[in-house]
Design an enzyme around this catalytic site. Structure first.
Site, PDB file in Angstrom:
ATOM      1  N   GLU A 119      36.243  35.394  46.646  1.00 29.01           N
ATOM      2  CA  GLU A 119      36.008  36.049  45.228  1.00 29.01           C
ATOM      3  C   GLU A 119      34.975  35.117  44.469  1.00 29.01           C
ATOM      4  O   GLU A 119      34.110  35.698  43.772  1.00 29.01           O
ATOM      5  CB  GLU A 119      37.321  36.020  44.563  1.00 29.01           C
ATOM      6  CG  GLU A 119      38.359  36.971  44.966  1.00 29.01           C
ATOM      7  CD  GLU A 119      37.804  38.307  45.452  1.00 29.01           C
ATOM      8  OE1 GLU A 119      37.019  38.672  44.733  1.00 29.01           O
ATOM      9  OE2 GLU A 119      38.483  38.974  46.262  1.00 29.01           O
ATOM     10  N   ASP A 177      32.520  37.684  52.372  1.00 32.98           N
ATOM     11  CA  ASP A 177      33.291  37.041  53.463  1.00 32.98           C
ATOM     12  C   ASP A 177      32.628  35.870  54.068  1.00 32.98           C
ATOM     13  O   ASP A 177      33.255  34.786  54.245  1.00 32.98           O
ATOM     14  CB  ASP A 177      33.378  38.075  54.505  1.00 32.98           C
ATOM     15  CG  ASP A 177      34.489  39.143  54.113  1.00 32.98           C
ATOM     16  OD1 ASP A 177      35.108  38.792  53.271  1.00 32.98           O
ATOM     17  OD2 ASP A 177      34.530  40.271  54.750  1.00 32.98           O
TER      18      ASP A 177
END
Length: 639
Positions: free
Chosen positions: A488, A551
């Site tokens: 995030e 990611d």
């Protein structure tokens, strides 16, 4: 955990080595299209809350605030199946009658603002969010409507999925209209006209891939420009009534749609639009009616996702009640099952990950100092929200249930709440932005970064094993929730998040050279995933690039944090990383997600990102000739 894995298999396939035994025996529940890490957590939370709320309804559990009292009344209404059968299609009738009462565009134009507040469909959508150039103030956004099929690409000539799906949609809608009292012939005429209108809309809205590019979202237009998009409806009057003001700018993520609106809203197309409104309304509201309506309304969604069965009556009632009172439910869940101690522990972990990111930025070799300094400033200003909000949003105090005894139906209450929600939303226009506002309830197994607000949010529900547990080692936790947290944070610096500054404003804070270099690196990530085979189709590298960048950055950052702990165990780190992506899904769901989801398939997220890290190869002694080997030059490194 590391001891239970045959590590030699990791050289061939990390994901299969970790999850293979589970995949052999895992069964997808009949009312699901997937099972696995995220789904299991959600199912367990659902089971817990359904039990608690049964006690709430029966009086064993007492409400602790006025919002819970109203939730109890509403849940009682959603579970009063006898009342829903007795009401039949009657609660739907006022909304159908209102659409049938339209004789021309003027009839719709005269009531357009009220129509939108009521929650009835329109051939465009208005909503409120932070102004992308002035993130301290809420602005009005104008977009196209949603389509019957999942994406505009389904409407391309020769699309095989559409050829299979549209007849299922047509059949479902025919059954729903018959339940609503229409003859089969009338139903078929309406649905045929609605599908014609939907096909006219499709070329002018954005595909999922186009919508995933935030750099093309900000298209400011004046009120007169938007109003001039059609001469059939008075959009100016509707907009000024909705927001109780006159906007200088309306942000238009889909400008091509408004360029085409005049050609869509013609006198010849009015019957098609009217039928489209009917189909949207009947399909959208059927789940609040009888069991026949509810079961029938799931046919298309089940075909899309490969679910064998609809949800049970009881679970569907729980879904409806918790969906409407989501933040009230989240507040209950967060306070009872998460608590302040865990909230502080995870908040500290987020701060630790932010500091790791800062350190990595300070040592970054491809960013210039000016860009690096701005990136660190963005991290300094990053808002962190963990667990659950401090207080329930005031909106929910306005939800007052009209019980069955007082003549209320489930649908009448839902529509009353829809109006309250819409009025509340439009009242925010030109008001200061509330960065503390949660857009996910605490019982949601997920997390998010909001680029317009520069905040990251971690609901309580995801903060449990295998993502996070005090019983897991630090390396396991970093391979789980640590990678999610850093994912995030990385969104602040993906191809979309990097367009926004520390305040959430769309503002180019990169030097030209750094921006060009970043685009080259992002292209490497696009190329790495683009065309990878999965579920008989291929991954779209452009659609998934932002999540793949996040990611990659997240896993890399979490790895560095794990290496900084005294009990570091990189085998456990990578194994838990693969474990959190454990998933088994129907082929239909896998293929649907390849078309519309900005995330890559779970297996590829686990394997490909591990292959980008040098430590992965060293940890498991993976060398040239092993299936998981990737040459150093092909390992994509951005953050």
């Amino acid at each position: 955990m590391a001891n239970t894995i045959d590590e030699t298999k990791i050289k061939t396939d990390l994901y299969d080595a970790v999850n293979g035994d589970w995949l052999k025996t895992a069964v997808i529940p009949a009312d699901h299209s997937t099972t696995g890490g995220f789904t299991d957590l959600a199912d367990n939370i659902e089971k817990t809350l359904m039990s608690d709320f049964d006690d709430l309804r029966s009086g064993k559990l007492q409400p602790t605030n006025p919002e819970q009292t109203e939730f109890k009344k509403f849940y009682t209404l959603t579970t009063d199946f006898a009342k829903r059968e007795k009401d039949g299609s009657a609660p739907l009738k006022p909304f159908i009658d209102r659409i049938n009462g339209l004789n021309n565009y003027q009839d719709l134009s005269d009531q357009l603002a009220d129509w939108i507040l009521t929650g009835l469909p329109t051939p465009f959508s208005f909503d409120i969010d932070s102004d992308m150039k002035n993130s301290t103030t809420y602005a009005l956004f104008a977009s196209g409507p949603s389509l019957f099929l999942p994406d505009k690409t389904y409407y391309a000539e020769g699309n095989q999925a559409a050829a299979q799906l549209m007849p299922i949609f047509t059949n479902m809608m025919t059954q729903l209209f018959k339940l609503a009292g229409y003859t089969e012939d009338d139903a078929k005429t309406i649905i045929d006209q609605a599908e014609q209108f939907d096909r006219l809309i499709a070329p002018n809205v954005k595909s999922a891939e186009e919508g995933a590019d935030y750099s093309k979202m900000y298209n400011p237009r004046s009120l007169d420009d938007i109003a001039g998009s059609t001469d059939k409806l008075d959009l100016k009057a509707a907009i000024t009534a909705l927001i109780q003001g006159t906007p200088e700018v309306i942000i238009t993520p889909e400008p091509a749609y408004f360029d085409a609106l005049n050609q869509l809203l013609t006198d010849a197309n009015f019957p098609l639009l009217k039928s489209w409104l009917l189909v949207k309304t009947v399909s959208g509201l059927s789940s609040y009616l009888t069991e026949d309506f509810r079961q029938t309304s799931t046919i298309f969604g089940r075909a899309l996702s490969g679910r064998k069965e609809a949800r049970s009556q009881e679970k569907a009632a729980y879904d409806l009640a918790t969906g409407v009172f989501d933040q009230v439910v989240g507040d209950y869940y967060g306070r009872k099952y998460f608590g302040e101690a865990a909230k502080k522990d995870v908040h500290d972990m987020v701060v630790k990950m932010v500091n790791v990111y800062k350190k990595r930025l300070a040592n970054n070799t491809w960013l210039g100092k000016a860009t690096r300094d701005k990136a660190v400033l963005k991290l300094d200003k990053l808002g962190i929200q963990v667990g659950y909000p401090d207080a329930i949003t005031p909106l929910y105090s306005k939800f007052k249930v009209t019980t069955a005894e007082d003549g209320g139906s489930l649908l009448s209450n839902v529509m009353a709440f829809t109006r309250i929600r819409n009025e509340d939303e439009f009242s925010k226009w030109n008001q200061p932005v509330d960065r503390t506002r949660w857009e996910m309830s605490a019982n949601t197994v997920n997390a998010y970064f909001h680029p317009f607000h520069n905040i990251i949010v971690f609901p309580a529900a995801i903060l449990q094993a295998p993502f996070y547990s005090l019983k897991q080692s630090s390396s396991e936790n970093f391979g789980g929730i640590g990678a999610v947290i850093a994912h995030e944070i990385s969104h602040a610096f993906d191809n979309n998040g990097s367009l926004f500054d520390e305040y959430g404003n769309l503002n180019n804070w990169w030097t030209e050279a750094d921006n060009a270099h970043f685009k080259d690196l992002a292209q490497n990530m696009i190329d790495e995933f683009d065309g990878l085979p999965f579920a008989g189709q291929k991954v779209n590298g452009k659609l998934t690039v932002s999540e793949n960048i996040a990611d990659g950055g997240g896993l890399s950052c979490a790895l560095e944090a794990a290496k900084g702990e005294p009990d570091v165990d990189l085998k456990a780190f990578f194994i838990n990383w693969a474990a959190i992506w454990r998933s088994k899904a129907t082929k239909e769901r896998e293929q649907l997600l390849l078309s519309i989801d900005v995330h890559s398939p779970a297996k590829l997220r686990a394997n490909v990102q591990a292959q980008n890290l040098d430590d992965f190869f060293n940890t498991f002694d993976i060398t040239e000739g092993d299936a998981m080997y990737k040459a150093p030059a092909d390992r994509v490194k951005i953050w």
